[in-house]
Scaffold this active site. Structure first.
Site, PDB file in Angstrom:
ATOM      1  N   ASP A 209       0.862  -1.168   0.164  1.00  0.00           N
ATOM      2  CA  ASP A 209       0.048  -0.102  -0.055  1.00  0.00           C
ATOM      3  C   ASP A 209       0.758   1.281   0.180  1.00  0.00           C
ATOM      4  OD1 ASP A 209      -2.090  -1.474   0.136  1.00  0.00           O
ATOM      5  OD2 ASP A 209      -2.183  -1.547   2.240  1.00  0.00           O
TER       6      ASP A 209
ATOM      7  N   LYS B 184       2.035   2.156  -4.988  1.00  0.00           N
ATOM      8  CA  LYS B 184       2.537   1.486  -6.090  1.00  0.00           C
ATOM      9  C   LYS B 184       1.619   1.888  -7.459  1.00  0.00           C
ATOM     10  CE  LYS B 184       2.368  -2.329  -4.266  1.00  0.00           C
ATOM     11  NZ  LYS B 184       1.947  -2.109  -3.080  1.00  0.00           N
TER      12      LYS B 184
END
Ligand code: GDP
Ligand code: IMO
Ligand code: MG
Length: 431
Positions: free
Chosen positions: A13, A16
């Site tokens: 998280d 990306k």
């Protein structure tokens, strides 16, 4: 050749998808190389939010070859739901393809993941319950079903004959769970074959070979993060695949000699969902403040994310095992309103004062570790409209320079908000 891998360099998280979407504009091919629908990838374009699980985050651009590689595991129903929703929103999926070698998450994989998590008490991993571990276990144990098996009746029959008798014994005797008849599984597989039909890419060898020969720009999209890597993460509190840069080579079908850059995406702080060690975790109002401002709740499961200060010890380790060449720092805007910021530069063993500058991979030690912090002044102003480094306040520059110095690789992208255009690109690998 500037082929680039996007890797999460924390516990997932990190943002990306935002970076993948951003760079996908300049790439020709985008390949998701591992993981499954445990991933929750958010892209925001002109304040419109898209959430991806399996579909590569580059799919919002037209005419890019978006490929879901052999290293992934695909839950057909989730894939169907995701693609149908994208189509409804007008996203063109004509260049989305999946590898015939990807492994399928079957109903019993989800059953087993749920039962394991519910019965393991305080030893639970805190998985997403999407069947990831059981699917990868079967793949490695050679009890998996690959996408290509769905289109060969004889092969599928023989696979099911090999798999089901043992699997049903395990389901019934070990897990006390529902068993699946061969007829039932054939019915499921026929449905899956229909779901994947428009996307299966049997000519992928030719397609990727040509892409390399024609010097196309290839972007590899990782899911999860290096600290969740099955080999190098905080085992057993990890996922069951290889998010590290090397995973791009095994999971995409393009070998390591064709990869030049590995961008490690890291938040300006750090978060984790699920169980497992977390040396810089803040279990106080500062952690709560980061969670609230950062909207730190899981994209896939909605669970609150555990929050903490940036951990340079862990980041240096990610540079090594992830093969990182540069960093993309995200969510720095979340720190706009803090008087003080801390960065962990080393770990200290509470029992004997021993200092660790290098990440200790024995997680049994982590209960006894506390962070050694360096403290920085906050910038106390809104940076979410910054377009260049010069637009950043002095204290933000000092903070970023220190991260670069401590981690030892350059920061080439700084994200100051969720939107695609809220980004400072210092160097674009494809330009
Ligand atoms: P991923 O799994 O690594 O792609 O990340 P997620 O999508 O699960 O979580 C990242 C969250 O942060 C998403 O809601 C993004 O929209 C959001 N985000 C990404 N970059 C930034 C940023 O620079 N600032 C802020 N405030 N939010 C961001
Ligand atoms: P993205 O790609 C954050 C975590 C789970 C759990 C562990 C194992 O959005 O960064 P699994 O279901 O994979 O067997 O769960 O890994 N996890 C993630 N945490 N982001 C993710 O994906 C994750 N995918 C799995 O919370 O701790
Ligand atoms: Mg996510």
């Amino acid at each position: 050749m500037r082929n680039t891998v996007i890797v999460g360099a924390q516990w997932g998280d990190e943002g990306k998808a935002k970076i993948t979407d951003l760079l996908a504009e300049y790439a020709d091919v985008i390949i998701r190389y591992q993981g499954g629908c445990n991933a929750g990838h958010t892209v925001v374009v002109n304040n419109e939010t898209y959430k991806f699980h399996l579909v590569p985050s580059g799919v919002l651009y037209k005419n890019k070859f978006c490929f879901i590689g052999a290293g992934t595991v695909i839950h057909p129903e989730t894939f169907l739901k995701e693609t149908e929703e994208l189509k409804k929103r007008g996203v063109d999926l004509s260049s989305l393809k999946i590898s015939p070698l990807a492994t399928i998450t079957l109903p019993y994989h989800i059953d087993i993941d749920g039962i394991s998590e519910n019965t393991s008490g305080k030893n639970k991993i805190g998985t997403t319950k999407k069947g990831i571990g059981p699917t990868y276990s079967d793949k490695v144990g050679r009890y998996g079903i690959k996408v290509q098996d769905l289109y060969d009746e004889e092969a599928l029959n023989s696979r099911l004959d090999a798999i089901l008798p043992l699997k049903n014994k395990i389901l019934e005797k070990v897990y006390g769970s529902k068993i699946y008849t061969k007829d039932e599984m054939i019915k499921y597989c026929k449905e899956y074959a229909k779901i994947f039909e428009p996307y299966i890419c049997s000519e992928w060898v030719d397609k990727l070979t040509k892409s390399l020969k024609e010097d196309k720009k290839i972007l590899f999209e990782g899911a999860q993060g290096i600290m969740l890597d099955i080999d190098y993460g905080t085992y057993p509190y990890v996922t069951s695949s290889n998010p590290i840069g090397g995973g791009a080579a095994t999971g995409s079908g393009i070998g390591p000699t064709h990869i030049e850059n590995v961008i490690g995406v890291t938040k300006a702080y750090i978060t984790r969902v699920g169980e497992g060690p977390f040396v810089t975790e803040l279990k106080d109002e500062t952690g709560e403040k980061i969670r609230t401002i950062g909207g730190e709740f899981g994209t896939t499961t909605g669970r609150p994310r555990r929050c903490g200060w940036f951990d340079a010890v862990l980041s240096r380790y990610c540079v090594l095992v992830g093969g990182l060449t540069q960093m993309a720092i995200t969510k720095i805007d979340v720190l706009n309103d803090f008087d003080e910021l801390k960065v962990c530069t080393a770990y200290k063993d509470k029992r004997n004062g021993k200092i660790y500058k290098d990440y200790p991979t024995n997680i049994n030690l982590h209960n006894y570790l506390e962070p050694v912090y360096e403290t920085f002044k906050g910038w106390k102003s809104d940076i979410s409209n910054a377009k260049t480094i010069e637009d950043l306040p002095e204290n933000a520059k000092i903070y970023l320079n220190k991260l670069e110095e401590l981690v030892g690789i350059p920061i080439k992208i700084i994200s100051v908000g969720p939107n695609r255009d809220q980004t400072i690109i210092i160097e674009n690998p494809f330009k």
